[in-house]
Every structure is written in C-alpha cells, then in structure tokens.
Write a protein that holds these residues in place. Structure first.
Motif, PDB file in Angstrom:
ATOM      1  N   GLY A 375       0.796  -1.220   0.000  1.00  0.00           N
ATOM      2  CA  GLY A 375       0.000   0.000   0.000  1.00  0.00           C
ATOM      3  C   GLY A 375       0.829   1.270   0.000  1.00  0.00           C
ATOM      4  N   PHE A 376       2.128   1.153  -0.368  1.00  0.00           N
ATOM      5  CA  PHE A 376       3.006   2.321  -0.377  1.00  0.00           C
ATOM      6  C   PHE A 376       3.025   3.019  -1.734  1.00  0.00           C
ATOM      7  CE2 PHE A 376       5.876   0.035   2.948  1.00  0.00           C
ATOM      8  CZ  PHE A 376       4.845   0.111   3.873  1.00  0.00           C
ATOM      9  N   GLY A 377       2.264   2.511  -2.708  1.00  0.00           N
ATOM     10  CA  GLY A 377       2.249   3.079  -4.048  1.00  0.00           C
ATOM     11  C   GLY A 377       3.372   2.553  -4.898  1.00  0.00           C
ATOM     12  N   ALA A 378       4.582   2.618  -4.397  1.00  0.00           N
ATOM     13  CA  ALA A 378       5.764   2.109  -5.089  1.00  0.00           C
ATOM     14  C   ALA A 378       6.851   1.968  -4.028  1.00  0.00           C
ATOM     15  CB  ALA A 378       6.190   3.069  -6.200  1.00  0.00           C
ATOM     16  N   GLU A 379       8.055   1.689  -4.460  1.00  0.00           N
ATOM     17  CA  GLU A 379       9.168   1.579  -3.519  1.00  0.00           C
ATOM     18  C   GLU A 379      10.458   1.923  -4.243  1.00  0.00           C
ATOM     19  OE1 GLU A 379      10.827  -2.894  -3.944  1.00  0.00           O
ATOM     20  OE2 GLU A 379       8.982  -2.700  -2.793  1.00  0.00           O
ATOM     21  N   ILE A 380      11.465   2.312  -3.477  1.00  0.00           N
ATOM     22  CA  ILE A 380      12.790   2.497  -4.056  1.00  0.00           C
ATOM     23  C   ILE A 380      13.591   1.209  -3.908  1.00  0.00           C
ATOM     24  CG2 ILE A 380      14.984   3.734  -3.784  1.00  0.00           C
ATOM     25  CD1 ILE A 380      13.531   6.238  -3.372  1.00  0.00           C
ATOM     26  N   GLY A 381      13.272   0.423  -2.927  1.00  0.00           N
ATOM     27  CA  GLY A 381      13.969  -0.835  -2.700  1.00  0.00           C
ATOM     28  C   GLY A 381      13.447  -1.456  -1.420  1.00  0.00           C
ATOM     29  N   ILE A 382      14.016  -2.607  -1.056  1.00  0.00           N
ATOM     30  CA  ILE A 382      13.672  -3.284   0.185  1.00  0.00           C
ATOM     31  C   ILE A 382      14.876  -3.185   1.110  1.00  0.00           C
ATOM     32  CG2 ILE A 382      12.867  -5.414   1.253  1.00  0.00           C
ATOM     33  CD1 ILE A 382      10.935  -4.430  -0.847  1.00  0.00           C
ATOM     34  N   SER A 383      14.722  -2.462   2.204  1.00  0.00           N
ATOM     35  CA  SER A 383      15.830  -2.306   3.131  1.00  0.00           C
ATOM     36  C   SER A 383      15.917  -3.515   4.060  1.00  0.00           C
ATOM     37  CB  SER A 383      15.652  -1.032   3.965  1.00  0.00           C
ATOM     38  OG  SER A 383      16.614  -0.990   5.008  1.00  0.00           O
ATOM     39  N   THR A 384      17.130  -4.079   4.171  1.00  0.00           N
ATOM     40  CA  THR A 384      17.352  -5.197   5.090  1.00  0.00           C
ATOM     41  C   THR A 384      18.165  -4.760   6.294  1.00  0.00           C
ATOM     42  OG1 THR A 384      19.277  -5.846   3.762  1.00  0.00           O
ATOM     43  CG2 THR A 384      17.204  -6.958   3.301  1.00  0.00           C
ATOM     44  N   GLN A 385      18.421  -3.458   6.410  1.00  0.00           N
ATOM     45  CA  GLN A 385      19.108  -2.956   7.595  1.00  0.00           C
ATOM     46  C   GLN A 385      18.075  -2.637   8.676  1.00  0.00           C
ATOM     47  OE1 GLN A 385      20.993   0.615   6.038  1.00  0.00           O
ATOM     48  NE2 GLN A 385      19.320   1.869   6.771  1.00  0.00           N
ATOM     49  N   LYS A 386      18.539  -2.178   9.831  1.00  0.00           N
ATOM     50  CA  LYS A 386      17.617  -1.924  10.946  1.00  0.00           C
ATOM     51  C   LYS A 386      17.556  -0.456  11.342  1.00  0.00           C
ATOM     52  CE  LYS A 386      18.262  -6.548  12.867  1.00  0.00           C
ATOM     53  NZ  LYS A 386      18.542  -7.338  14.085  1.00  0.00           N
ATOM     54  N   LEU A 387      18.438   0.367  10.794  1.00  0.00           N
ATOM     55  CA  LEU A 387      18.448   1.773  11.151  1.00  0.00           C
ATOM     56  C   LEU A 387      17.569   2.562  10.200  1.00  0.00           C
ATOM     57  CD1 LEU A 387      22.264   2.296  11.893  1.00  0.00           C
ATOM     58  CD2 LEU A 387      20.420   1.916  13.521  1.00  0.00           C
ATOM     59  N   HIS A 388      16.654   3.341  10.738  1.00  0.00           N
ATOM     60  CA  HIS A 388      15.801   4.280  10.005  1.00  0.00           C
ATOM     61  C   HIS A 388      14.766   3.595   9.121  1.00  0.00           C
ATOM     62  CE1 HIS A 388      14.391   7.647   7.728  1.00  0.00           C
ATOM     63  NE2 HIS A 388      14.938   7.214   6.611  1.00  0.00           N
ATOM     64  N   ALA A 389      15.214   2.844   8.114  1.00  0.00           N
ATOM     65  CA  ALA A 389      14.283   2.234   7.159  1.00  0.00           C
ATOM     66  C   ALA A 389      14.455   0.720   7.166  1.00  0.00           C
ATOM     67  CB  ALA A 389      14.524   2.779   5.756  1.00  0.00           C
ATOM     68  N   ARG A 390      13.320  -0.005   7.146  1.00  0.00           N
ATOM     69  CA  ARG A 390      13.368  -1.471   7.076  1.00  0.00           C
ATOM     70  C   ARG A 390      12.186  -1.960   6.262  1.00  0.00           C
ATOM     71  NH1 ARG A 390      13.783  -6.002  11.981  1.00  0.00           N
ATOM     72  NH2 ARG A 390      15.203  -7.367  10.841  1.00  0.00           N
ATOM     73  N   GLY A 391      12.435  -2.933   5.357  1.00  0.00           N
ATOM     74  CA  GLY A 391      11.384  -3.400   4.470  1.00  0.00           C
ATOM     75  C   GLY A 391      11.239  -2.470   3.277  1.00  0.00           C
ATOM     76  N   PRO A 392      10.080  -2.489   2.605  1.00  0.00           N
ATOM     77  CA  PRO A 392       9.890  -1.625   1.431  1.00  0.00           C
ATOM     78  C   PRO A 392      10.075  -0.152   1.797  1.00  0.00           C
ATOM     79  CG  PRO A 392       8.150  -3.282   1.547  1.00  0.00           C
ATOM     80  CD  PRO A 392       8.908  -3.367   2.835  1.00  0.00           C
ATOM     81  N   ILE A 393      10.891   0.544   1.018  1.00  0.00           N
ATOM     82  CA  ILE A 393      11.174   1.953   1.279  1.00  0.00           C
ATOM     83  C   ILE A 393      10.155   2.801   0.540  1.00  0.00           C
ATOM     84  CG2 ILE A 393      12.879   3.805   1.102  1.00  0.00           C
ATOM     85  CD1 ILE A 393      15.042   1.604   1.037  1.00  0.00           C
ATOM     86  N   GLY A 394       9.210   3.341   1.297  1.00  0.00           N
ATOM     87  CA  GLY A 394       8.179   4.196   0.732  1.00  0.00           C
ATOM     88  C   GLY A 394       8.336   5.624   1.215  1.00  0.00           C
ATOM     89  N   LEU A 395       7.260   6.377   1.204  1.00  0.00           N
ATOM     90  CA  LEU A 395       7.321   7.799   1.550  1.00  0.00           C
ATOM     91  C   LEU A 395       7.826   8.068   2.973  1.00  0.00           C
ATOM     92  CD1 LEU A 395       4.026   9.072  -0.118  1.00  0.00           C
ATOM     93  CD2 LEU A 395       6.357   9.351  -0.964  1.00  0.00           C
ATOM     94  N   PRO A 396       7.308   7.381   4.013  1.00  0.00           N
ATOM     95  CA  PRO A 396       7.767   7.697   5.371  1.00  0.00           C
ATOM     96  C   PRO A 396       9.271   7.496   5.555  1.00  0.00           C
ATOM     97  CG  PRO A 396       5.771   6.362   5.437  1.00  0.00           C
ATOM     98  CD  PRO A 396       6.257   6.343   4.019  1.00  0.00           C
ATOM     99  N   GLU A 397       9.837   6.496   4.852  1.00  0.00           N
ATOM    100  CA  GLU A 397      11.263   6.201   5.000  1.00  0.00           C
ATOM    101  C   GLU A 397      12.142   7.239   4.312  1.00  0.00           C
ATOM    102  OE1 GLU A 397       8.894   3.139   6.198  1.00  0.00           O
ATOM    103  OE2 GLU A 397       8.954   3.783   4.102  1.00  0.00           O
TER     104      GLU A 397
END
Length: 412
Positions: A375-397
C-alpha cells in the motif's frame, strides 16, 4: 558533470521541500500521463537495450527485469498515480511538548534532501524512485546501469518534461548518463551535494556501494528468502505458496530461494511441492534426506544454503523442528523475507517472533514484500538494515525530521 548535477539538485531542493501537496501531485499526474503517451518511444529505446543485453549474454532472468512493454509501462504509470493518492509525509507533527519554561517544541517530518539512487537493469526503478522522491519533497539523482541506459534516458526525459510542465523545476529529477564505474564511485562520494544514497540491485552492486560510499547509505536487500513447511502445514497450500514464491518472477529479490520442511511431513510434502515446481523445471539442491525422499534432487553444497539464485533453482533442507528451521534461517538469511506454512497458531506466532527479518509471513508468498502490495504506491527498494528504514522503502522512509521551537523571550 556530476558536480553540475549536484548543484542543480541542491538548487531545486530549495523549492521542492516547500512545495504544496497540490503542486507535487500535479507534477506526478503529468508524469503518469506522459509515460503512457510516450510508451512507444520508451519501448523503442528498451528494444535496443534488450538487443544489447542478448548480444552480451545476459541471462533470461535479467532480460525479464530489463524488458518493458505497454503493460509494464501502464504499471509504471499506475505506480505514480498510486503515489498521488498517498498522504503527503512532509510537515507532519511527530510529537509536541511544552517545557516548564514555556518553550513549545514540535518534532516535524522533513525531506532527506538530495537522494542518489544507484540501480541496475530495471528501468521501472527510474519512475518509482522519482515519484517517491518527488512526493516526499526530495530531489533525486538517478544512476542506472549501462544495460538500461537507452530506456532510462527516455524515461528520465519524459518525466523531466512533465515536471517542468507542472511548474516545478525539472531538476528535481536528474539522470547520470555516464554509466562508467567512475561515475558511480564519484556519486558515492558527493557528500557536498548528496544527503543519502540508496543502491538497488544485486549483491555485488550493494556491497560496492556499502564499502566505497562516504555518503550515508540505506542498504537494500539481497534476498535469500526462506519458506518453512511446518509439520502442521496444509500440504496443498504449501505447494501453491512455494510455487508462487519461487516461479512467479525468479529474477526479483522477494522470490523464495530456500525451502525448509519438517521431517514429520517431508515424505508427503516434498514430492507434491517438487511435482508443482517441475512444471517450471525448477532445479532442486537438497540435503541427504531430501535427495532420498524425492528423485531428481541434486546434492546441495554449503554454498547452496546461502545463495540468492535469481533463477529456476532452489535449495531444500529437511529439519527436525521449528527451532532448527529458525537457526538455519538465522545462519543463512539476508534478513529480507521468510515464511512459515502451518495450521498451528502457536507455531506461527513463535516463528513470527523468533525470525528477525524485515518481513515475516504466515501462509503467504514472500512475493508480497513489495511497496505496491504493502500500500506504499511504489518503492525504491527493500531495506534489510535496521536503522531508520526497514522493508519496502516508501514515503515515510524518505523523511528525516527537525525540531521547531516556539518561545516568547526565553533565555538560558
């Protein structure tokens, strides 16, 4: 050339970061419309990339990543339109407090700034990344691989013209047309102009960026994704899930690469799953027990357990317990997506709690780890790290924050 792009991105950032939701959505609507209107030109350029890829021995899986047709371009446009419908993440009040001295402190979401995206042979990333960055108030410098340069050039040109038509600066979206290794390395070290770097591609690209970048990096994921068939699994469901997760699109990071099966159900489940996978000629590499259970499975090596095949190949291991499955995942997983197939709710919750990956499923294909599906519309990638962004990188990340402090003459 890169310095010039950086200067333009920084200048465009000043206006984009304060653009209204209406202004950004107008630009995105123009982009979606322009992608459809210029589909023939984009496909023509993509045909050249595909031909070059074939001549250079590119695998069928990678050619599939590269290929664009009218259906996929409609999907790209739909992804942009979906971003229009999402809430604007900029300027949200994340928290607010008033101190005893009367200072009112608000924590407010803000764009990251200038985002550099380095990616390989997936031209749809060009529009996905640009749309998300634009909506989140970030300017973007895109650097795709040489495999897709003709496609990327036309897509970027189309988007820039659409943005200009909307009244925003076309420099909110820029493409590095030099696909040499030197240009990638230079972008990785443009600390003066680039605030965050996001790599999207294979393990080689991601590790090169992580090791060589001086710009902060959001590490996106290599996907050695596992499916564990529990002793209380519905075998028919398990076969369908494994078949989809492995064969729906083998060239993507959320495709399943490793299959774990509880010993109590292995003799029933493995032949049925293998028969399903045989429909797509999937090669299986298993431990001794798996080889004994089903004909046609090759003996696995240690390397197989940790391999992201991105091909019609899969490793198979028979395990004695859920804990052994979890231990195997901990040892070989890349932290992307894992699944348990079971009718046992306690086992499902135990798996969800013990497995430390970005996305953990119960009775569903790993192929759903995707910005659009989330439900993020799209993504830039899937983050596998734990800092700031994790999983599909959408608008909030794609947001940072700052503090806004309101006073009435306080001094310390």
């Amino acid at each position: 050339m890169l310095t010039e792009l950086g200067k333009k991105a920084k200048e465009a950032e000043k206006t984009l970061m304060i653009a209204t939701t209406e202004q950004k959505n107008k630009a995105l609507k123009y982009i979606a419309q322009a992608l459809i209107e210029n589909a023939d030109e984009i496909i023509q350029a993509n045909t050249i990339d595909l031909e070059n890829g074939k001549n250079n021995g590119m695998s069928e899986a990678m050619l599939d990543r590269l290929k664009l047709d009218k259906g996929r371009i409609k999907g790209m446009a739909k992804g942009v339109e979906d971003v229009v419908l999402l809430p604007d993440p900029v300027g949200r009040v994340l928290s607010e407090t008033t101190r005893p001295n009367g200072l009112n402190i608000k924590k407010v979401s803000t764009p990251l700034g200038v985002i550099g995206v380095i990616f390989e042979a997936r031209p749809n990333v060009t529009s996905d990344a640009a749309a998300l960055c634009l909506k989140s108030g970030n300017t973007v410098i895109l650097r795709g691989g040489k495999e897709a340069i003709n496609s990327n050039r036309i897509i970027a040109k189309t988007m820039r013209e659409a943005v200009k038509k909307s009244g925003l600066s076309e420099d909110v979206i820029q493409l590095v047309e030099d696909t040499s290794r030197e240009s990638a390395n230079a972008l990785m070290q443009m600390n003066e102009y680039v605030d965050v770097l996001i790599p999207r591609g294979g393990a080689g690209l991601i590790q090169a960026v992580v090791k060589n970048a001086t710009v902060p990096v959001i590490e996106t994921g290599v996907g050695n994704c596992h499916i564990y068939i529990d002793k209380d699994a519905n075998v028919d469901m398990a076969a369908d899930i494994v078949y989809n997760a492995k064969t729906n699109r083998v060239s993507v990071c959320n495709a399943a690469e490793s299959l774990l099966i509880h010993k109590d159900i292995a003799k029933e489940a493995l032949p049925k799953i293998k028969a399903k996978l045989d429909e797509k000629s999937v090669e299986l590499f298993g431990d001794e027990e798996a080889v004994d259970i089903a004909k046609g499975i090759e003996k696995a090596t240690e390397r197989d357990w940790g391999t992201e095949y991105l091909d019609y190949k899969m490793s198979v291991k028979i395990v004695n317990s859920l804990d052994e499955a979890v231990d195997h995942i901990y040892k070989y997983s890349t932290g992307h997506s894992e699944c348990i197939v079971t009718e046992n709710k306690e086992a499902a919750e135990e798996f969800l709690n013990k497995v430390d990956s970005a996305a953990v499923y119960v009775n569903a294909s790993t192929r759903f780890t995707d910005g659009g599906e989330f439900g993020f519309g799209a993504e830039i990638g899937i983050s596998t790290q734990k800092l700031h962004a994790r999983g599909p990188i959408g608008l909030p990340e794609l947001q940072s924050f700052k503090y806004k402090i309101y006073g009435n003459g306080q001094v310390r």
